[in-house]
Design a protein around this motif. Structure first.
Motif, PDB file in Angstrom:
ATOM      1  N   GLY A 120     -19.444 -13.975  -9.151  1.00  0.00           N
ATOM      2  CA  GLY A 120     -18.544 -14.717 -10.205  1.00  0.00           C
ATOM      3  C   GLY A 120     -17.438 -15.332  -9.353  1.00  0.00           C
ATOM      4  O   GLY A 120     -17.531 -15.333  -8.179  1.00  0.00           O
ATOM      5  N   GLN A 121     -16.674 -16.213 -10.062  1.00  0.00           N
ATOM      6  CA  GLN A 121     -15.650 -17.053  -9.383  1.00  0.00           C
ATOM      7  C   GLN A 121     -14.479 -16.523 -10.123  1.00  0.00           C
ATOM      8  O   GLN A 121     -14.305 -16.398 -11.267  1.00  0.00           O
ATOM      9  N   ARG A 122     -13.339 -16.614  -9.336  1.00  0.00           N
ATOM     10  CA  ARG A 122     -11.750 -16.307  -9.922  1.00  0.00           C
ATOM     11  C   ARG A 122     -10.767 -17.132  -9.290  1.00  0.00           C
ATOM     12  O   ARG A 122     -10.666 -16.923  -8.073  1.00  0.00           O
ATOM     13  N   SER A 123     -10.382 -18.098  -9.987  1.00  0.00           N
ATOM     14  CA  SER A 123      -9.320 -18.772  -9.311  1.00  0.00           C
ATOM     15  C   SER A 123      -8.261 -19.587 -10.459  1.00  0.00           C
ATOM     16  O   SER A 123      -8.700 -19.183 -11.640  1.00  0.00           O
ATOM     17  N   GLY A 124      -7.685 -20.319 -10.165  1.00  0.00           N
ATOM     18  CA  GLY A 124      -6.766 -21.159 -11.286  1.00  0.00           C
ATOM     19  C   GLY A 124      -7.587 -21.711 -12.225  1.00  0.00           C
ATOM     20  O   GLY A 124      -7.085 -22.203 -13.327  1.00  0.00           O
ATOM     21  N   ALA A 129     -11.933 -16.965 -21.088  1.00  0.00           N
ATOM     22  CA  ALA A 129     -12.881 -16.014 -21.478  1.00  0.00           C
ATOM     23  C   ALA A 129     -13.659 -15.206 -20.283  1.00  0.00           C
ATOM     24  O   ALA A 129     -13.824 -14.216 -20.176  1.00  0.00           O
ATOM     25  N   GLU A 130     -14.000 -16.037 -19.178  1.00  0.00           N
ATOM     26  CA  GLU A 130     -14.535 -15.476 -18.080  1.00  0.00           C
ATOM     27  C   GLU A 130     -13.635 -14.525 -17.463  1.00  0.00           C
ATOM     28  O   GLU A 130     -13.976 -13.362 -16.810  1.00  0.00           O
ATOM     29  N   ARG A 131     -12.387 -14.905 -17.226  1.00  0.00           N
ATOM     30  CA  ARG A 131     -11.295 -13.738 -16.820  1.00  0.00           C
ATOM     31  C   ARG A 131     -11.272 -12.572 -17.651  1.00  0.00           C
ATOM     32  O   ARG A 131     -11.181 -11.429 -17.025  1.00  0.00           O
ATOM     33  N   LEU A 142     -17.602 -11.721  -5.562  1.00  0.00           N
ATOM     34  CA  LEU A 142     -16.524 -12.428  -6.207  1.00  0.00           C
ATOM     35  C   LEU A 142     -16.075 -13.637  -5.181  1.00  0.00           C
ATOM     36  O   LEU A 142     -15.505 -13.454  -4.223  1.00  0.00           O
ATOM     37  N   VAL A 143     -16.195 -14.865  -5.660  1.00  0.00           N
ATOM     38  CA  VAL A 143     -15.667 -15.977  -5.019  1.00  0.00           C
ATOM     39  C   VAL A 143     -14.305 -16.241  -5.427  1.00  0.00           C
ATOM     40  O   VAL A 143     -14.159 -16.425  -6.760  1.00  0.00           O
ATOM     41  N   THR A 144     -13.124 -16.219  -4.622  1.00  0.00           N
ATOM     42  CA  THR A 144     -11.887 -16.187  -5.026  1.00  0.00           C
ATOM     43  C   THR A 144     -10.726 -16.805  -4.018  1.00  0.00           C
ATOM     44  O   THR A 144     -11.302 -17.319  -2.977  1.00  0.00           O
ATOM     45  N   THR A 145      -9.626 -17.107  -4.318  1.00  0.00           N
ATOM     46  CA  THR A 145      -8.691 -17.948  -3.491  1.00  0.00           C
ATOM     47  C   THR A 145      -7.644 -16.681  -3.345  1.00  0.00           C
ATOM     48  O   THR A 145      -7.817 -15.579  -3.704  1.00  0.00           O
TER      49      THR A 145
END
Length: 858
Positions: A120-124, A129-131, A142-145
């Motif tokens: 999954g991805q998590r960023s601004g 819905a994905e959050r 998880l790909v994130t910042t």
């Protein structure tokens, strides 16, 4: 899976792993942390990603498909077996734009190598819905910042959700290393290591000059100690592959004897158009957003038929516009994209054939990073072409190529103990499960940036977030943490909400939304520019000519303009300083010219200007400091050429003007560029202190620096950023942003309150340190002074401005004169300078002319 499985997957796709990829797979499978340094587009992603899968399998984390179950209860058994493993791998990316591209690459091998894993991805940019789905269950990887990771750390269930993370990969580590976002990553890694001391951490980089130090910063003292204790020392892997790199320059037809910033811009338009026309897809990089907007307009003006296939990309544009451009590049639908550093990093654009760099890259690392946007795949060659906008950039282009081929890449250094980031982190961790004093102090000192943090400074930071320090104790909103059952936590839900909204260390100018009256959003621009506009004013933004209508609730409403011209906006902090490595290489090329050697095409093209400089003055070299004087109707001009970059020259010019005026009262106006600075005064200046080195003394340097500048105002401005990172100033709630004026007023109020009633507040000292270290680069300034003391100085009295002094005068004229008046002023100056150069050439005896031809003054 094993390294052998990774090899088999490569072979199934017709690929052959490079030795460095095999090395990383095995190292990660064995539990080693490390740093992979390899050329852009060489296969770093799959080196560490497949290594992470091997590391997971070695730890016993399920990667293979579940075995079939039969008999009573089989459905439930199969469902349980098929459940994805919990979050185990974090992939940190410095830019949200890279997250989707990275996720696509990571997903490719999962069906074959880890079919049970979820990604999954998590960023601004992640949809709500994905959050929400991730809040119920995080994916296996998880790909994130950095900002989104800190938000995850602030969740109450963070120890349970993140405690199982066994591998962290930090992409583009060189981009994070030298700033507060990198410090934020260091603290996050220290928290993850607190939960899992065996944490494996790998960084990826393509352009770094201090790799050993970069690795040490990534792991921190705690990570290095844990690796040594486990018998798995950190590894530094060099991904050396045969990848052709070509760096060349688009030469102007008539560079001329005199030049200044932007002088060659219009002359280079035709050649740039021809280069784009001859390639399938071209990236045209500029150093500033203003320059990107201007060149986009120039290209469309020259080729109106390119409308729709030439695009613009920079950080102020709306996300939907940027995504459209990125998708068009990947699909090969676009002929060219004019971009800033917003496209420097990681995104994989295979169709890109050519890269053009408008103006000097100002640094070797930036040149190599941008070159890697072409041929972004193993085995493909990369090429970058520099397009000079003035004649000295021809010399910079030649110098950049030589330095790149010699591997002289800039260092990146981590900030030291930024207390605003620590204050923010203490509140974040108090939200995410809480902390105790001794354990947290040890954890923070396990990161590189805070390895020398004293207990007194840590206790101050804890007391500051507990009760607001000595001056904010009466305000409940600054009592952010409280001890609950021996653990520091955030008991107030309002404080918790405000803190989560402010997590992060990116602090720029307050931005306003730019929107058509009919509703379409174009992007965001700095409030300072928009606030100066009046209704009916026209300006260029997002590749369009717009007419300003009004501002309402932090939104600037515009409509399409009917005029043909408009202002090109400027953004704060947009000018990049020349790096030390490139500045040194430029002086080496000038020394070649001074010795009569013009061995590169760039020096040949710059020869008329360099020879004129030698005829009218001297050429600065690594062994010579040039000081020029000239008198005009404006006053007395003093030009000095340390070649230390505009950031250092700002401090040097202010310092030397202050020291000169202290000894002989005078008033100075300053002008700077990357090559030198101008001091313009009403009264004559005795050059002796500049020639014998007295003025370059390092004694009392810091005191003199602070005295020469409006240090209080600089620190006040710097404190505005610190106050926002430390959570003292809120930028507003979603849909209710605060204006720059509100933010300035709030931060200025805190600054004055602390100065008057809390003089020991450590954030005040941080503001002064950051002014010296970051804005004025005092370490590089001290090195420049030491070099200037050692060098013999050549003093030249000019009849007219020299080719090297003219750009400094133009910098000053631009701030004072309209475009029309500037053109008239320049025309008169150039007439005088050309006449003087002609007289020198005609009047010089044959021997002197020969010396001038070699670049040496009589």
């Amino acid at each position: 899976m094993s390294p052998a499985a990774a090899e088999a997957w490569f072979q199934s796709r017709g690929w052959t792993p490079f030795p460095f990829q095999r090395e990383v797979w095995q190292a990660m499978a064995d539990g080693h942390s490390g740093l992979l340094h390899a050329t852009t587009g060489s296969g770093k992603t799959y080196a560490v990603w497949l290594g992470a899968l091997a590391q997971a399998a070695q730890r016993g984390a399920a990667t293979a498909a579940p075995a079939a179950a039969s008999g009573p209860g089989a459905p439930a058994a199969r469902a349980a077996a098929a459940a994805a493993p919990p979050l185990g791998v974090l992939w940190l990316t410095p830019m949200r734009a890279l997250a989707a591209d990275t996720a696509r690459a990571l997903a490719l091998p999962l069906p074959a190598l880890a079919p049970r894993w979820t990604l999954g991805q998590r960023s601004g940019d992640t949809p709500s819905a994905e959050r929400a789905r991730q809040d119920r269950r995080l994916p296996t990887a998880l790909v994130t910042t950095p900002e989104s990771l800190s938000l995850l750390l602030s969740r109450e269930e963070a120890p349970q959700a993140l405690g199982g993370v066994h591998t962290v990969i930090v992409d583009e580590w060189h981009e994070l290393l030298g700033n507060k976002r990198g410090v934020q990553v260091q603290l996050a890694l220290a928290r993850l290591r607190h939960w899992n001391p065996a944490l494996v951490v790998w960084g990826l980089s393509a352009t770094l000059g201090n790799l050993e130090e970069a690795l040490a910063v990534l792991l921190g003292p705690a990570g290095e100690a844990a690796a040594e204790a486990a018998g798995r020392p950190a590894r530094l892997v060099h991904g050396r592959i045969d990848k052709a790199l070509r760096i060349d320059t688009l030469l102007p037809e008539h560079p001329g004897r005199f030049s200044w910033g932007g002088h060659l811009g219009a002359q280079m338009l035709g050649p740039v158009v021809a280069e784009i026309d001859g390639a399938s897809t071209t990236l045209v990089f500029t150093n500033t957003r203003s320059q990107a907007e201007a060149w986009y307009q120039l290209l469309l003006g020259a080729r109106p038929d390119w409308a729709g296939v030439v695009a613009l990309h920079h950080g102020s544009l709306d996300a939907s516009v940027r995504h459209w451009v990125e998708d068009g590049l990947k699909a090969g639908r676009l002929k060219a994209v004019v971009a800033t550093s917003s496209l420097d990093l990681g995104v994989d654009f295979l169709p890109v054939e050519r890269v053009l760099q408008i103006g000097s890259p100002k640094g070797i690392a930036r040149l190599l990073q941008r070159a890697g946007r072409s041929g972004h795949a193993p085995g493909r060659s990369s090429r970058i072409t520099v397009v000079p906008t003035h004649t000295l950039e021809l010399v910079e282009a030649a110098a950049a190529r030589e330095a790149a081929q010699a591997g002289r890449i800039e260092r990146r250094e981590s900030p030291e103990q930024p207390l605003d980031v620590l204050v923010q982190h203490l509140v974040t961790v108090a939200l995410g499960g809480g902390w105790t004093d001794d354990a947290m102090y040890a954890e923070v000192r396990g990161s590189h940036a805070y390895r020398a943090l004293s207990r007194a400074d840590f206790d101050w930071a804890r007391a500051f977030v507990e009760g607001g320090g000595g001056s904010l104790a009466a305000y409940p909103e600054y009592h952010r943490i409280a001890r609950v059952d021996g653990v520091w936590r955030v008991p107030d839900r309002g404080i918790a909400r405000r803190h989560r909204l402010g997590i992060g260390t990116i602090v720029g100018e307050s931005a306003m939304k730019v929107q058509f009256v009919n509703g379409a959003v174009l992007g965001h621009m700095e409030e300072g520019f928009l606030a100066r506009l009046k209704a009916g004013d026209c300006f260029v933004f997002a590749g369009r000519l717009l007419e300003f209508v009004r501002i309402r609730e932090m939104t600037a409403y515009v409509q399409r303009a009917t005029r043909r011209k408009g202002l090109v906006p400027s953004w704060a902090g947009s000018k990049m300083p020349l790096s030390t490595e490139l500045a040194d290489a430029v002086l080496e090329r000038l020394a070649e010219a001074a010795a009569g050697r013009y061995d590169s095409p760039e020096l040949q093209a710059a020869r008329p200007m360099l020879q004129t400089q030698a005829l009218m003055s001297r050429l600065p070299t690594p062994a010579l400091l040039l000081v020029e004087q000239f008198r005009s109707r404006e006053g007395h001009h003093l030009f000095v050429y340390p070649f230390a970059g505009r950031q250092v020259h700002l401090g040097l010019a202010s310092l030397l003007a202050w020291r000169l005026a202290r000894d002989a009262p005078n008033t100075f106006s300053l002008s700077i560029n990357d090559h030198g600075f101008e001091l313009l005064s009403a009264e004559p200046v005795d050059p002796a202190p500049l020639l014998d080195g007295r003025l370059y003394a390092e004694a009392a340097l810091l005191d003199d620096m602070l005295a020469s500048l409006n240090a209080s105002e600089l620190a006040r401005r710097r404190f505005r950023e610190i106050a926002r990172v430390a959570g003292l100033v809120q930028t507003g709630y979603p849909g209710q942003p605060k204006s720059t004026r509100q933010l300035q007023a709030s931060s200025s109020l805190f600054y004055e309150v602390f100065r008057r009633y809390d003089a020991g507040n450590l954030l005040l000292g941080q503001a002064e340190r950051e002014v010296l270290v970051q804005e004025l680069d005092v370490r590089r300034l001290a090195a420049a002074l030491a070099r200037m003391r050692r060098l013999p100085a050549e003093h030249v009295r000019l009849e007219v401005p020299s080719p090297m002094s003219l750009p400094l005068m133009v910098e000053r004229f631009r701030e004072q004169l309209s475009t029309e008046k500037l053109e008239q002023r320049l025309a008169r100056l150039l007439d005088d300078m050309n006449a003087a150069a002609d007289r020198r050439e005609a009047g010089a005896p044959p021997a002197a002319r020969r010396r001038a031809a070699r670049g040496v003054r009589r």
